[in-house]
Scaffold this active site. Sequence first.
Site, PDB file in Angstrom:
ATOM      1  N   LEU A 125       0.836  -1.194   0.000  1.00 28.10           N
ATOM      2  CA  LEU A 125       0.000   0.000   0.000  1.00 28.10           C
ATOM      3  C   LEU A 125       0.875   1.249   0.000  1.00 28.10           C
ATOM      4  CD1 LEU A 125      -2.702   1.506   0.261  1.00 28.10           C
ATOM      5  CD2 LEU A 125      -2.566   1.145   2.747  1.00 28.10           C
ATOM      6  N   HIS A 185       6.257   1.540  14.936  1.00 29.38           N
ATOM      7  CA  HIS A 185       5.390   0.484  15.454  1.00 29.38           C
ATOM      8  C   HIS A 185       4.239   0.138  14.511  1.00 29.38           C
ATOM      9  CE1 HIS A 185       4.572  -2.455  18.405  1.00 29.38           C
ATOM     10  NE2 HIS A 185       3.480  -1.917  18.911  1.00 29.38           N
ATOM     11  N   HIS A 294      -1.102   3.770  18.885  1.00 27.46           N
ATOM     12  CA  HIS A 294      -0.736   2.533  18.204  1.00 27.46           C
ATOM     13  C   HIS A 294      -1.055   2.650  16.704  1.00 27.46           C
ATOM     14  CE1 HIS A 294       0.278  -0.402  21.390  1.00 27.46           C
ATOM     15  NE2 HIS A 294       0.541  -1.221  20.385  1.00 27.46           N
ATOM     16  N   SER A 345      -5.060   3.042  21.667  1.00 29.79           N
ATOM     17  CA  SER A 345      -5.571   2.520  20.403  1.00 29.79           C
ATOM     18  C   SER A 345      -6.172   3.642  19.561  1.00 29.79           C
ATOM     19  CB  SER A 345      -6.645   1.464  20.672  1.00 29.79           C
ATOM     20  OG  SER A 345      -7.314   1.092  19.484  1.00 29.79           O
ATOM     21  N   GLU A 531       7.209  -0.750  24.991  1.00 30.34           N
ATOM     22  CA  GLU A 531       5.956  -0.009  24.923  1.00 30.34           C
ATOM     23  C   GLU A 531       5.486   0.352  26.333  1.00 30.34           C
ATOM     24  OE1 GLU A 531       3.104  -1.757  22.087  1.00 30.34           O
ATOM     25  OE2 GLU A 531       4.620  -3.308  21.718  1.00 30.34           O
ATOM     26  N   TYR A 570       6.134  -4.863  26.813  1.00 26.61           N
ATOM     27  CA  TYR A 570       5.418  -3.757  27.452  1.00 26.61           C
ATOM     28  C   TYR A 570       5.988  -3.413  28.828  1.00 26.61           C
ATOM     29  CZ  TYR A 570       1.787  -3.918  23.880  1.00 26.61           C
ATOM     30  OH  TYR A 570       1.116  -3.855  22.690  1.00 26.61           O
ATOM     31  N   ASP A 654      40.303   5.596  47.909  1.00 22.47           N
ATOM     32  CA  ASP A 654      39.582   6.641  48.644  1.00 22.47           C
ATOM     33  C   ASP A 654      40.461   7.823  49.027  1.00 22.47           C
ATOM     34  OD1 ASP A 654      41.056   5.632  50.768  1.00 22.47           O
ATOM     35  OD2 ASP A 654      39.331   4.808  51.844  1.00 22.47           O
ATOM     36  N   SER A 656      42.097   9.383  46.619  1.00 21.04           N
ATOM     37  CA  SER A 656      42.134  10.170  45.379  1.00 21.04           C
ATOM     38  C   SER A 656      41.132  11.316  45.446  1.00 21.04           C
ATOM     39  CB  SER A 656      41.814   9.274  44.177  1.00 21.04           C
ATOM     40  OG  SER A 656      42.719   8.194  44.096  1.00 21.04           O
ATOM     41  N   THR A 659      37.478  10.820  43.873  1.00 24.11           N
ATOM     42  CA  THR A 659      36.490   9.883  44.412  1.00 24.11           C
ATOM     43  C   THR A 659      35.777  10.466  45.627  1.00 24.11           C
ATOM     44  OG1 THR A 659      38.134   8.792  45.825  1.00 24.11           O
ATOM     45  CG2 THR A 659      37.784   7.883  43.599  1.00 24.11           C
TER      46      THR A 659
END
Length: 722
Positions: A125, A185, A294, A345, A531, A570, A654, A656, A659
């Site tokens: 189509l 979709h 949808h 929908s 979804e 979903y 720890d 450094s 950090t």
Amino acid sequence: MAKHTLSTLEAFLIFLLVMMTAVTVALLSLLFITSGTIENHKDSGVPVTQSPPTMPGSTTTQGSTLTHGSTATQGPPVTTTPEPPLFQNFSGYHIGVGRADCTGQVADISLMGYSKTGQNARGILTRLYSRAFIMAEPDGSNRVAFVSIDIGMVSQRLRLEVLNRLQSKYGSLYRQDNVILSGTHTHSGPGGYFQYTVFVIASEGFSNRTFEYMVTGIVKSIEMAHKNMKPGKIFINKGNVEGVQINRSPSSYLWNPPSERARYSSNTDKEMIILKMVDLNGVDLGLISWFAIHPVSMNNTNHLVNSDNMGYASYLFEQEKNKGYLPGQGPYVAAFASSNLGDVSPNILGPHCVNTGDSCDNANSSCPIGGSSMCIATGPGHDMFNSTQIIGGIIYQRAKELYASASQELTGPLAAAHQWVNMSDVTVWLNSTHTAQTCKPALGYSFAAGTIDGFGSLNFTQGTTVGDPFWDTLRDQLLGKPSEEIKRCHKPKPILLHTGELTKPHPWHPDIVDVQMITVGSLAIIAIPGEFTTMSGRRLREAVQAEFATYGMQNMTTVISGLCNVYTHYITTFEEYQAQRYEAASTIYGPHTLSAYIQLFRALAKAIATGEVAEVIFVGANPKNSAENQTHQTFLTVEKYEATSATWRIVHNDASWETRFYWHKGLLGHSNATIQWHIPGTAQPGIYRMRYFGHHRKQDFLKPAVILPFESTSSAFEVVTS
């Protein structure tokens, strides 16, 4: 429950099901051997069924990429296309748009979406297109790409192959963190481009031909957008679209808290967000629209390949802007992308029993005579073609109005964040002291019932919360029994297919999922791998927006882009999950799936807002215990994986400056430890992990307390620096 008495028809169908299952498994084994599934990725270093593998020593297969600019990634040498010089002295973005055909087969292939046996393509189509949009900052340093594709959903295999080919041509310019692939979709496009067994069965096999058509079209659209880049501006607008949606699971929506529902005027998201792209002279370049609906105006009796209602809106917009050109031609590109459409929908006349005309808008979507197979929703037209035109036409018209009035310009930097996640094993923090877990994938009984847009082929009904001994026995004989662990984790879902425990001929569902977000100035595009329902999407957008605000990025617009990167069915809210309609039964990682995604996307938002900061939260113990025991000399380490020696090298502790170690005292002896690494610009790109060291106090009854050392290791993550 009442004893299930089989009719002659059911008995015959079950016999066919058993035979078909046996044949399908056998054919799939042959199919995966002969179709080139493995060969297509033999040089990519990435397994076709999951993300890049975990490095030795890490505890889970999870990683992340948090980037704000051009990246220096490690990999095999590639031949790259030279980057053309970009004009830099302007305000706005470099913008490139491109559209390419990705239709593929239009006969002798199953259509992907309804999973209806016999719904194969027998013609065309409309053609299917990949529409690409690239945006780059004026100096070209940061860029992002958004691609909307007229297909059912993006498969992980499809995405990995597209990124592979982009890397071969452009090096590290287009990567997993800054390229979003989103499916519109449509349920009327070819299937056959998946690697996970559930989707291979739904597509009735894998098609190298279709896969190649899709990959080639997507890559070509990105190449065209890259080539067409020019200075321009982006404007954003938003507004409601009326008269095109209904919620197809309204009874599930009502499970959400009344106080939450009271904040919204509708049980669907009516807001459309559009981006208008023009060059510096005001010449139109393109449009991206996000709207939750949808594309199922074309129902499951259709056999013509087409892009459904959202594709029809694109068709109208492009024909309007590309006057004198045939469809699919001309410079202007208009994408109508998917959003949180899970329970939305376009069949606005609602569900009715086709044999009586009575409404079947009930919790089970079932008719007194004929059951769920008689309960079908219809669109506003006299047939599905007319309904597609009506719904698509209204969407197009509203987008046209918003486009014409768009005046708010998007400005600011571009950023991207991405993370690989083992979604079957995410610890979800419900509050400061209590956690929950996601589950191994599983589908519930109501999954087989289908929806009012397309019912299932067997006599299942939505809203089923108790299993059936007959179907359970049949499943156990064919596929083995689901474990008690997976059944307990998914409650109240009665498990029909324990896909997370099925691995033959290949894994049935993904464990490893990538989450991703890009920002264009004040717009955040959240790429979701499935979804989301209406309320799930609202919660996610709100949480991400709040996270940005917490770190100084006020008034961010957050938009959900659906069906991105890998398909995981979903995502409902926890409350909707209890109703176990189709969407909840198809929430494959269990009742806490949404909370896990919110947690993950908040982390991505924080990473973008704060710069490159890696943060891990551990279940902790009081640090004072460590003062009494010197087993460990540091509370933390940051370690880099060295591929040449296959070892982890400590780069920070720890002491450094980069950090941070935070201890959070909770209730009843519980506590959390947060470790942050503020990644410096001098950090070498590569794979890293963080480790936590501590001591906990053990007190047995009537025995003296003892101090015991422990340690924990984060998931591996990737650092990509500018």
